[in-house]
Design an enzyme around this catalytic site. Structure first.
Site, PDB file in Angstrom:
ATOM      1  N   CYS A 163     -83.885  28.353  13.106  1.00 28.05           N
ATOM      2  CA  CYS A 163     -84.163  28.508  11.672  1.00 28.05           C
ATOM      3  C   CYS A 163     -83.691  29.853  11.117  1.00 28.05           C
ATOM      4  O   CYS A 163     -83.673  30.041   9.896  1.00 28.05           O
ATOM      5  CB  CYS A 163     -85.655  28.340  11.415  1.00 28.05           C
ATOM      6  SG  CYS A 163     -86.298  26.789  12.071  1.00 28.05           S
ATOM      7  N   HIS A 300     -90.706  33.526   5.272  1.00 31.04           N
ATOM      8  CA  HIS A 300     -90.326  32.339   6.042  1.00 31.04           C
ATOM      9  C   HIS A 300     -91.291  31.206   5.685  1.00 31.04           C
ATOM     10  O   HIS A 300     -90.859  30.088   5.451  1.00 31.04           O
ATOM     11  CB  HIS A 300     -90.354  32.652   7.534  1.00 31.04           C
ATOM     12  CG  HIS A 300     -89.735  31.587   8.377  1.00 31.04           C
ATOM     13  ND1 HIS A 300     -88.473  31.097   8.143  1.00 31.04           N
ATOM     14  CD2 HIS A 300     -90.209  30.897   9.452  1.00 31.04           C
ATOM     15  CE1 HIS A 300     -88.188  30.168   9.046  1.00 31.04           C
ATOM     16  NE2 HIS A 300     -89.224  30.022   9.841  1.00 31.04           N
ATOM     17  N   GLU A 311     -96.888  35.624  10.155  1.00 31.47           N
ATOM     18  CA  GLU A 311     -96.014  36.354   9.234  1.00 31.47           C
ATOM     19  C   GLU A 311     -96.825  37.284   8.337  1.00 31.47           C
ATOM     20  O   GLU A 311     -96.379  38.383   8.008  1.00 31.47           O
ATOM     21  CB  GLU A 311     -95.181  35.388   8.397  1.00 31.47           C
ATOM     22  CG  GLU A 311     -94.085  36.079   7.605  1.00 31.47           C
ATOM     23  CD  GLU A 311     -93.143  35.129   6.901  1.00 31.47           C
ATOM     24  OE1 GLU A 311     -92.140  35.613   6.337  1.00 31.47           O
ATOM     25  OE2 GLU A 311     -93.407  33.907   6.891  1.00 31.47           O
ATOM     26  N   LYS A 332     -90.067  27.324   0.446  1.00 35.14           N
ATOM     27  CA  LYS A 332     -90.152  26.081   1.226  1.00 35.14           C
ATOM     28  C   LYS A 332     -91.221  25.144   0.662  1.00 35.14           C
ATOM     29  O   LYS A 332     -91.215  23.951   0.976  1.00 35.14           O
ATOM     30  CB  LYS A 332     -90.454  26.392   2.693  1.00 35.14           C
ATOM     31  CG  LYS A 332     -89.314  27.030   3.457  1.00 35.14           C
ATOM     32  CD  LYS A 332     -89.677  27.220   4.924  1.00 35.14           C
ATOM     33  CE  LYS A 332     -88.542  27.870   5.708  1.00 35.14           C
ATOM     34  NZ  LYS A 332     -88.344  29.277   5.359  1.00 35.14           N
ATOM     35  N   HIS A 337     -88.223  22.764   4.682  1.00 37.79           N
ATOM     36  CA  HIS A 337     -87.586  23.704   5.615  1.00 37.79           C
ATOM     37  C   HIS A 337     -86.200  23.191   5.976  1.00 37.79           C
ATOM     38  O   HIS A 337     -86.058  22.189   6.670  1.00 37.79           O
ATOM     39  CB  HIS A 337     -88.462  23.817   6.867  1.00 37.79           C
ATOM     40  CG  HIS A 337     -88.087  24.922   7.790  1.00 37.79           C
ATOM     41  ND1 HIS A 337     -86.876  25.586   7.719  1.00 37.79           N
ATOM     42  CD2 HIS A 337     -88.750  25.474   8.843  1.00 37.79           C
ATOM     43  CE1 HIS A 337     -86.829  26.490   8.675  1.00 37.79           C
ATOM     44  NE2 HIS A 337     -87.945  26.445   9.364  1.00 37.79           N
ATOM     45  N   PHE A 396     -87.213  29.289  16.244  1.00 40.56           N
ATOM     46  CA  PHE A 396     -87.639  28.954  17.607  1.00 40.56           C
ATOM     47  C   PHE A 396     -86.825  29.792  18.604  1.00 40.56           C
ATOM     48  O   PHE A 396     -85.638  30.053  18.398  1.00 40.56           O
ATOM     49  CB  PHE A 396     -87.391  27.476  17.891  1.00 40.56           C
ATOM     50  CG  PHE A 396     -88.427  26.539  17.320  1.00 40.56           C
ATOM     51  CD1 PHE A 396     -89.541  27.008  16.650  1.00 40.56           C
ATOM     52  CD2 PHE A 396     -88.277  25.169  17.461  1.00 40.56           C
ATOM     53  CE1 PHE A 396     -90.493  26.147  16.134  1.00 40.56           C
ATOM     54  CE2 PHE A 396     -89.220  24.289  16.955  1.00 40.56           C
ATOM     55  CZ  PHE A 396     -90.329  24.769  16.277  1.00 40.56           C
TER      56      PHE A 396
END
Length: 410
Positions: A163, A300, A311, A332, A337, A396
């Protein structure tokens, strides 16, 4: 000699708009681009919602023959690159194309093609696999196709960091121009993975929400958040040195002034609680600014329980008490996403926030979470004149990427 790097063109293809203007209008109005999946029958799937691109005709980007020879992620990239190059106003015939590069990534690549060909092989045998299966599926072909389209003969890379892909693509393009290896780079990310294999794979990982209500599916920082919503699309920036932009009288949209790239080295999917802190600090350090100069963070903000609280901790670690003074939002909530494309689409959102003095909202927010207690700019856009902003993406594998962007001023 280090050079300043600016953005002179942008292209966006998203669930809330198929060009930059439509995307920005959607962001300002809090448009929800998430709906029930139409790409396949979801009867057997617990996941029902996604952020699909709507009203897009691939034949407007490539001819009908090429539609069948390219996966949708490559076509999305070409569509967004067309817009970015056109917006830049550059005359490509007047430049040294060996100084024009492309850095466009995809987190997964041609997943729909992989699914289709695997099914065909299982049903009809290996001999029925499509001759162009491999070039349709491999993730570097978005970059390759864009380079071919514009005759870009400089560096051509496909960065894959899940991502964080598009943010790292833009960040590496920034460094490449800053240190003189290229004069111009078309950079960003593209993704088209709303298919049974993509949705099923992330669902098996328990990463996706099973909410069937589009207005309660992507709910970043909300206490009832239950997983992310898959989105698709592409975001592309046309980047160049300040000298070249000024020499040709280009409109400068924003300046990239810092880039942070770190790794949690912690877990293959779970974020380290304050893992992104050092990436934010590195981006601000390269920009040469104090943390109190940041007015906005495009977070994010995936709408997963683990990401949003982690976060929040990372932002607090990087900014201390000043964290509560920053407008934060997760776009998002509107787009879902976009995986490998998300960093570029969100960088565009951040550039537009700087340029227009408007902070896009985090929509669908209803239930406060004591672990997420910052200013998430909930439900409505707000006006704020900001000079510097950060765009965060976390992938990830522990990949963290952060861009520091500056409002353009002479």
């Amino acid at each position: 000699m280090e050079r300043r790097v600016v953005i002179t063109g942008m292209g966006a293809l998203t669930p809330i708009g198929n060009n930059v203007n439509e995307f920005w209008e959607g962001l300002k109005s809090g448009k929800n681009g998430i709906g029930l999946i139409t790409r396949f029958d979801t009867t057997e799937s617990k996941v029902k919602c996604a952020g699909e691109v709507k009203g897009f005709d691939p034949a407007e980007v490539v001819d009908k023959k090429e539609v069948k020879r390219n996966d949708l992620f490559s076509i999305y990239a070409m569509a967004a690159a067309d817009e970015a190059v056109a917006m830049s106003g550059i005359d490509l015939d007047s430049i040294d194309k060996h100084r024009l590069g492309v850095i466009i990534g995809s987190g997964i690549g041609g997943l729909t093609t992989i699914e289709e060909q695997a099914v065909k092989m299982a049903n009809k045998g290996m001999s029925r696999i499509a001759p162009l299966f491999i070039p349709m599926a491999i993730s570097n072909m978005a970059a390759g196709n864009v380079a071919i389209r514009f005759g870009a003969r400089g560096t051509c890379l496909d960065i894959v960091t899940a991502c964080a892909t598009a943010t790292h693509s833009i960040g590496e393009a920034y460094r490449n121009i800053k240190h003189g290896y290229s004069d111009y780079i078309i950079a960003g990310g593209s993704e088209a993975s709303i298919c049974k294999l993509g949705i099923g794979g992330f669902a098996a990982l328990k990463a996706l929400t099973t909410s069937e209500d589009p207005d309660r599916a992507s709910t970043p920082f909300d206490k009832e958040r239950s997983g992310f919503v898959m989105g698709e699309g592409a975001g592309i920036l046309f980047m160049e040195s300040l000298e070249s932009a000024k020499a040709r009288g280009a409109e400068i949209l924003a300046e990239i002034v810092g880039y942070g790239s770190t790794c949690d080295a912690h877990h293959i999917t779970a974020p380290m609680p304050d893992g992104a802190c050092k990436a934010m600090e590195a981006a601000m350090a390269e920009a040469g600014i104090d943390k109190t100069e940041i007015g906005y963070i495009n977070a994010h903000g995936t709408s997963t329980p683990a990401n949003d609280s982690s976060e929040t901790i990372a932002i607090k670690s990087a900014f201390g008490d000043y964290a509560k003074e920053i407008n934060i939002s997760s776009t998002k909530s509107m787009t879902g996403h976009l995986l490998g494309a998300t960093g570029a689409v969100e960088a565009i959102a951040t550039i537009l926030a700087l340029k227009n003095g408007v902070i896009p909202p985090t929509i669908n927010y209803q239930v406060p979470d004591e672990e997420c207690d910052l200013n998430y700019t909930v439900n409505k856009a707000v006006e704020r004149d900001i000079k510097y902003a950060l765009s965060n993406t976390l992938g990830f594998g522990g990949h963290n990427g952060v861009l520091c962007l500056k409002k353009w001023e002479e």
